[in-house]
Motif scaffolding. Structure first.
Motif, PDB file in Angstrom:
ATOM      1  N   GLU A   1      47.787  32.680  27.563  1.00  0.00           N
ATOM      2  CA  GLU A   1      48.840  33.575  27.103  1.00  0.00           C
ATOM      3  C   GLU A   1      50.135  33.319  27.879  1.00  0.00           C
ATOM      4  O   GLU A   1      50.220  32.423  28.709  1.00  0.00           O
ATOM      5  CB  GLU A   1      48.382  35.030  27.237  1.00  0.00           C
ATOM      6  CG  GLU A   1      47.145  35.368  26.405  1.00  0.00           C
ATOM      7  CD  GLU A   1      47.427  35.500  24.917  1.00  0.00           C
ATOM      8  OE1 GLU A   1      48.565  35.197  24.483  1.00  0.00           O
ATOM      9  OE2 GLU A   1      46.512  35.899  24.177  1.00  0.00           O
ATOM     10  N   SER A   2      51.159  34.136  27.614  1.00  0.00           N
ATOM     11  CA  SER A   2      52.502  33.843  28.137  1.00  0.00           C
ATOM     12  C   SER A   2      52.576  33.859  29.656  1.00  0.00           C
ATOM     13  O   SER A   2      53.443  33.209  30.236  1.00  0.00           O
ATOM     14  CB  SER A   2      53.511  34.839  27.557  1.00  0.00           C
ATOM     15  OG  SER A   2      53.231  36.161  27.977  1.00  0.00           O
ATOM     16  N   ALA A   3      51.670  34.593  30.326  1.00  0.00           N
ATOM     17  CA  ALA A   3      51.664  34.619  31.788  1.00  0.00           C
ATOM     18  C   ALA A   3      50.622  33.677  32.374  1.00  0.00           C
ATOM     19  O   ALA A   3      50.425  33.651  33.586  1.00  0.00           O
ATOM     20  CB  ALA A   3      51.410  36.042  32.292  1.00  0.00           C
ATOM     21  N   GLY A   4      49.986  32.881  31.534  1.00  0.00           N
ATOM     22  CA  GLY A   4      48.846  32.093  31.987  1.00  0.00           C
ATOM     23  C   GLY A   4      49.153  30.713  32.501  1.00  0.00           C
ATOM     24  O   GLY A   4      48.212  29.971  32.850  1.00  0.00           O
ATOM     25  N   HIS A   5      50.423  30.345  32.632  1.00  0.00           N
ATOM     26  CA  HIS A   5      50.706  28.954  33.004  1.00  0.00           C
ATOM     27  C   HIS A   5      52.117  28.815  33.539  1.00  0.00           C
ATOM     28  O   HIS A   5      53.068  29.331  32.957  1.00  0.00           O
ATOM     29  CB  HIS A   5      50.545  28.060  31.771  1.00  0.00           C
ATOM     30  CG  HIS A   5      50.863  26.616  31.986  1.00  0.00           C
ATOM     31  ND1 HIS A   5      50.405  25.885  33.061  1.00  0.00           N
ATOM     32  CD2 HIS A   5      51.600  25.751  31.247  1.00  0.00           C
ATOM     33  CE1 HIS A   5      50.831  24.643  32.964  1.00  0.00           C
ATOM     34  NE2 HIS A   5      51.570  24.533  31.871  1.00  0.00           N
ATOM     35  N   ALA A   6      52.240  28.128  34.673  1.00  0.00           N
ATOM     36  CA  ALA A   6      53.555  27.750  35.195  1.00  0.00           C
ATOM     37  C   ALA A   6      53.352  26.577  36.143  1.00  0.00           C
ATOM     38  O   ALA A   6      52.323  26.482  36.824  1.00  0.00           O
ATOM     39  CB  ALA A   6      54.226  28.916  35.918  1.00  0.00           C
ATOM     40  N   VAL A   7      54.325  25.685  36.169  1.00  0.00           N
ATOM     41  CA  VAL A   7      54.255  24.502  37.029  1.00  0.00           C
ATOM     42  C   VAL A   7      55.647  24.195  37.575  1.00  0.00           C
ATOM     43  O   VAL A   7      56.660  24.547  36.972  1.00  0.00           O
ATOM     44  CB  VAL A   7      53.746  23.254  36.264  1.00  0.00           C
ATOM     45  CG1 VAL A   7      52.271  23.380  35.935  1.00  0.00           C
ATOM     46  CG2 VAL A   7      54.558  23.026  34.983  1.00  0.00           C
ATOM     47  N   GLU A   8      55.672  23.536  38.729  1.00  0.00           N
ATOM     48  CA  GLU A   8      56.947  23.046  39.249  1.00  0.00           C
ATOM     49  C   GLU A   8      57.382  21.777  38.529  1.00  0.00           C
ATOM     50  O   GLU A   8      58.574  21.562  38.328  1.00  0.00           O
ATOM     51  CB  GLU A   8      56.846  22.789  40.754  1.00  0.00           C
ATOM     52  CG  GLU A   8      56.831  24.058  41.592  1.00  0.00           C
ATOM     53  CD  GLU A   8      57.003  23.783  43.069  1.00  0.00           C
ATOM     54  OE1 GLU A   8      57.122  22.588  43.461  1.00  0.00           O
ATOM     55  OE2 GLU A   8      57.013  24.755  43.851  1.00  0.00           O
ATOM     56  N   GLU A   9      56.414  20.952  38.131  1.00  0.00           N
ATOM     57  CA  GLU A   9      56.719  19.726  37.407  1.00  0.00           C
ATOM     58  C   GLU A   9      55.832  19.646  36.180  1.00  0.00           C
ATOM     59  O   GLU A   9      54.618  19.893  36.260  1.00  0.00           O
ATOM     60  CB  GLU A   9      56.510  18.498  38.290  1.00  0.00           C
ATOM     61  CG  GLU A   9      57.490  18.408  39.448  1.00  0.00           C
ATOM     62  CD  GLU A   9      57.361  17.109  40.213  1.00  0.00           C
ATOM     63  OE1 GLU A   9      56.607  16.210  39.757  1.00  0.00           O
ATOM     64  OE2 GLU A   9      58.013  16.991  41.267  1.00  0.00           O
ATOM     65  N   ALA A  10      56.405  19.277  35.046  1.00  0.00           N
ATOM     66  CA  ALA A  10      55.698  19.325  33.766  1.00  0.00           C
ATOM     67  C   ALA A  10      54.424  18.496  33.764  1.00  0.00           C
ATOM     68  O   ALA A  10      53.411  18.901  33.188  1.00  0.00           O
ATOM     69  CB  ALA A  10      56.627  18.867  32.646  1.00  0.00           C
ATOM     70  N   GLU A  11      54.442  17.337  34.392  1.00  0.00           N
ATOM     71  CA  GLU A  11      53.280  16.448  34.352  1.00  0.00           C
ATOM     72  C   GLU A  11      52.038  17.095  34.950  1.00  0.00           C
ATOM     73  O   GLU A  11      50.916  16.755  34.578  1.00  0.00           O
ATOM     74  CB  GLU A  11      53.615  15.139  35.079  1.00  0.00           C
ATOM     75  CG  GLU A  11      52.498  14.106  35.089  1.00  0.00           C
ATOM     76  CD  GLU A  11      52.092  13.612  33.703  1.00  0.00           C
ATOM     77  OE1 GLU A  11      50.978  13.086  33.575  1.00  0.00           O
ATOM     78  OE2 GLU A  11      52.903  13.763  32.761  1.00  0.00           O
TER      79      GLU A  11
END
Length: 321
Positions: A90-100
């Motif tokens: 869901e919308s809070a389920g993912h974040a990264v500093e770098e896309a890869e």
């Protein structure tokens, strides 16, 4: 980040993950300022991340570079036979500093999901981040659904011959039939939705129960003395749609709109969308949101044509195909 170690997400990662989500949201709001500023603050991001982590059968992965959390991914199954054996990010389920990093996080988490027999994977991602979306596309995901937002406004003139008004209770049979138009259309090319067909008697019963409910704003379009389209709006909080960082503060929601096939091309859809927008404008909502299947050519063209801007994109992958 070649030095990042990817492992299973645990409780200790919730708070550092909140820092990442807040940073992602701040970047997102630079592209779409109508989103809620609340999630700019990491403290506000803790609860939706903890909810994602503690959901039934939830699991996920985390990327750590030295002592820093630099990425995370959390998913959980959603009930409903139409989704198959699934996992939703869901919308809070993912974040990264770098896309890869997203690719490594997914590789770790998806191993367990597939071992559990969950072959249908869904991910709701910020639409503004082209690098992140591209990373997910390179994981064999496709663009299935779009969430969008705009500022409400007063409706413009409708085409000659159309009458926009509230429906009446004795029109429930026609409203129930219009309810069935959208899922019928979604079953056709190029959407090919696998959702179960609507049952007319159930739609009539729903309308009988909710017709006078003040939480819902019912709009109809008449042509030649006949209802040819209907729409429903409401406060976003009435629904479970657009939750967490995907939910603007005090937003209205265009929840449904349908036009009889023989009336398409007459401006009925535009009249419905503008009428719901005007109701939100009259109620002083600062924003209104909606969503659609991207493969629904009518919806994807109509709502963008009314000024809705993409805010989140739902991607989908079916393992083994």
């Amino acid at each position: 980040m070649p030095g990042a170690e990817v492992a299973e997400f645990t409780e200790e990662h919730v708070e550092p993950a909140a820092e990442l989500l807040a940073a992602r949201h701040r970047r997102h709001r630079e592209a779409e300022p109508l989103l809620s500023p609340a999630y700019d603050d990491p403290a506000a991001c803790i609860e939706p991340i903890r909810s994602a982590y503690t959901a039934e059968h939830a699991s996920g992965s985390v990327a750590v570079d030295g002592s820093r959390v630099v990425g995370y991914l959390l998913g959980a199954p959603k009930p409903g036979a139409a989704w198959g054996a699934n996992v939703w990010i869901e919308s809070a389920g993912h974040a990264v500093e770098e896309a890869e990093l997203a690719r490594s996080l997914y590789a770790q988490a998806a191993t367990r999901w597939v071992d559990e027999g969950r072959a249908a994977h869904f991910a709701l991602l910020p639409s503004h981040d082209a690098d992140l979306l591209h990373a997910w596309f390179r994981l064999a995901f496709g663009w299935q659904h779009t969430h969008a937002i705009r500022v409400p406004a007063e409706a413009g003139p409708v085409r000659e011959g159309l009458v926009v008004r509230e429906p009446t209770r004795d029109e429930i049979p026609q409203l129930a039939r219009l309810d069935m138009v959208l899922p019928e259309h979604q079953g056709l090319s190029p959407v090919f939705s696998s959702g179960p067909p609507d049952v007319y008697e159930e739609r009539v019963a729903d309308w009988e129960e909710d017709f006078d409910n003040p939480q819902f704003w019912n709009v109809a379009v008449e042509h030649g003395g006949r209802l040819v389209g209907s729409a429903v709006g409401c406060d976003l909080e009435v629904t479970s749609s657009h939750s967490g960082p995907a939910a603007p503060e005090r937003a209205a929601f265009l929840g449904f709109a349908a036009v009889l096939p023989e009336a398409r091309g007459m401006g009925v859809g535009r009249a419905l969308g503008e009428a719901v927008s005007q109701l939100a404008w009259e109620k002083f909502y600062p924003s209104i949101v909606t969503d659609w299947r991207e493969t629904n050519l009518l919806s994807s063209r109509a709502w963008r044509g009314l000024g809705y801007r993409d805010s989140f994109v739902r991607l989908h992958r079916l393992i083994g195909h």
